[in-house]
Write a protein that holds these residues in place. Structure first.
Motif, PDB file in Angstrom:
ATOM      1  N   ILE A 170       0.851  -1.200   0.000  1.00 18.68           N
ATOM      2  CA  ILE A 170       0.000   0.000   0.000  1.00 18.68           C
ATOM      3  C   ILE A 170       0.881   1.243   0.000  1.00 18.68           C
ATOM      4  O   ILE A 170       1.690   1.433   0.912  1.00 18.68           O
ATOM      5  N   LEU A 171       0.746   2.039  -1.048  1.00 15.88           N
ATOM      6  CA  LEU A 171       1.588   3.230  -1.211  1.00 15.88           C
ATOM      7  C   LEU A 171       0.724   4.487  -1.240  1.00 15.88           C
ATOM      8  O   LEU A 171      -0.438   4.431  -1.634  1.00 15.88           O
ATOM      9  N   PRO A 172       1.313   5.628  -0.867  1.00 14.57           N
ATOM     10  CA  PRO A 172       0.610   6.879  -1.162  1.00 14.57           C
ATOM     11  C   PRO A 172       0.496   7.004  -2.685  1.00 14.57           C
ATOM     12  O   PRO A 172       1.366   6.499  -3.408  1.00 14.57           O
ATOM     13  N   THR A 173      -0.524   7.699  -3.163  1.00 16.78           N
ATOM     14  CA  THR A 173      -0.678   7.861  -4.613  1.00 16.78           C
ATOM     15  C   THR A 173       0.566   8.527  -5.207  1.00 16.78           C
ATOM     16  O   THR A 173       0.957   8.236  -6.342  1.00 16.78           O
ATOM     17  N   ALA A 174       1.203   9.386  -4.424  1.00 18.27           N
ATOM     18  CA  ALA A 174       2.386  10.108  -4.934  1.00 18.27           C
ATOM     19  C   ALA A 174       3.642   9.234  -4.976  1.00 18.27           C
ATOM     20  O   ALA A 174       4.678   9.678  -5.484  1.00 18.27           O
TER      21      ALA A 174
END
Ligand code: NDP
Ligand code: 8X3
Length: 253
Positions: A238-242
């Motif tokens: 799970i990553l930040p969109t950025a």
């Protein structure tokens, strides 16, 4: 479905562990929260007690005897832990391998890898005896990709990835689900610990884009544990969109 079940969360005094304990409590699970800072444990417990029954266990995951004595001190139904979230962990330092500090290496291996094993060793027997349970290990994008100066922290999280797979294989016969949640950049106390209290340096890690919040990861843990019994969420990155990869972050400033 999970109301009344018992969950033990390590590293529940801040960040991802604290947010996870809160989601569990609000959904009616009974929670055992663990950490080293007694005052924080009490603060979190006092808040969670308005939603559910709570126990606190204070121990350093590095100390195998304390881990065992604490978990063995649980009585009655509290011994039957249904969900274990192995979350306690941190990065210590961000140095190239040639100048890294032995004390930082020891901390990361002892906490992130051996600590996870010590806690699991205490909890797994009650799961295998009952042929049920769910173990959630908190890995990292650092356990999927090695980045400059990440060396030992990355190694510790690659170990979490391997241990998660190993647990899933060995516990398969017992119907125990094993999940890894592997987050990217989450704004917690993580970077303050990594940079040994340097708040300014820590703040910069999360500037110029929107990082994940601890609650985002807690939601994904809830998704995994709340999935129907025949569904095993094996591994979630799970990553930040950025964020596109460990060190590729679209910063606007
Ligand atoms: P925090 O620093 O906010 O939380 C770490 C938690 O671990 C605290 O509750 C701390 O409690 C506990 N802990 C640390 N060392 C020990 C120890 N020796 N014994 C017992 N408990 C300990 O960071 P996060 O919430 O971000 O980190 C949680 C997990 O998520 C870690 O495994 C981390 O590696 C992982 N992670 C974090 C990411 C991020 O960007 N923030 C990204 C990917 C993974 P106390 O000090 O009271 O003992
Ligand atoms: C924490 C995220 O990118 O600092 O595991 O390794 S990172």
């Amino acid at each position: 479905m999970l109301k009344g079940k018992i969950a033990l969360v390590t590293g529940a005094t801040s960040g991802i562990g604290k947010a996870t304990a809160e989601v569990f409590a609000k959904n009616g699970l009974k929670v055992i929260i663990c950490g080293r800072r007694q005052e924080k444990l009490e603060e979190v417990a006092n808040y969670l007690k308005s939603f559910t029954e709570v126990k606190t266990l204070q121990f350093d995951v590095r100390n195998q005897q304390d881990v065992k004595a604490s978990i063995d001190s649980l009585e009655g139904e509290w011994k039957n832990i249904d969900i274990l979230v192995n979350n306690a962990g941190n990065a210590h330092g961000l140095d190239p391998i040639q100048t890294g500090k032995i004390s930082d290496w020891d901390a990361m291996i002892d906490i992130n890898v051996k600590g996870l094993l010590y806690v699991s060793e205490c909890v797994i027997p009650s799961m295998t005896a009952r042929y049920t349970g769910h173990i959630v290990n908190i890995g990292s994008i650092a356990g999927k990709q090695v980045y400059a100066n990440g060396n030992v922290y990355c190694a510790s999280k690659f170990a979490v990835d391997a241990l998660t797979q190993g647990m899933r294989i060995d516990l398969n016969h017992y119907g125990i689900r094993v999940t890894q949640i592997a987050p990217g950049l989450v704004e917690t106390e993580f970077s303050v610990v990594r940079f040994k209290g340097d708040e300014e340096k820590a703040k910069k890690v999360y500037q110029g884009y929107e990082p994940l919040k601890a609650e985002d990861i807690a939601d994904s843990i809830w998704y995994a544990v709340n999935a129907p019994k025949h569904v095993q969420i094996a591994d979630l990155v799970i990553l930040p969109t950025a964020q596109a990869a460990a060190t590729i972050v679209n910063r606007k400033s």
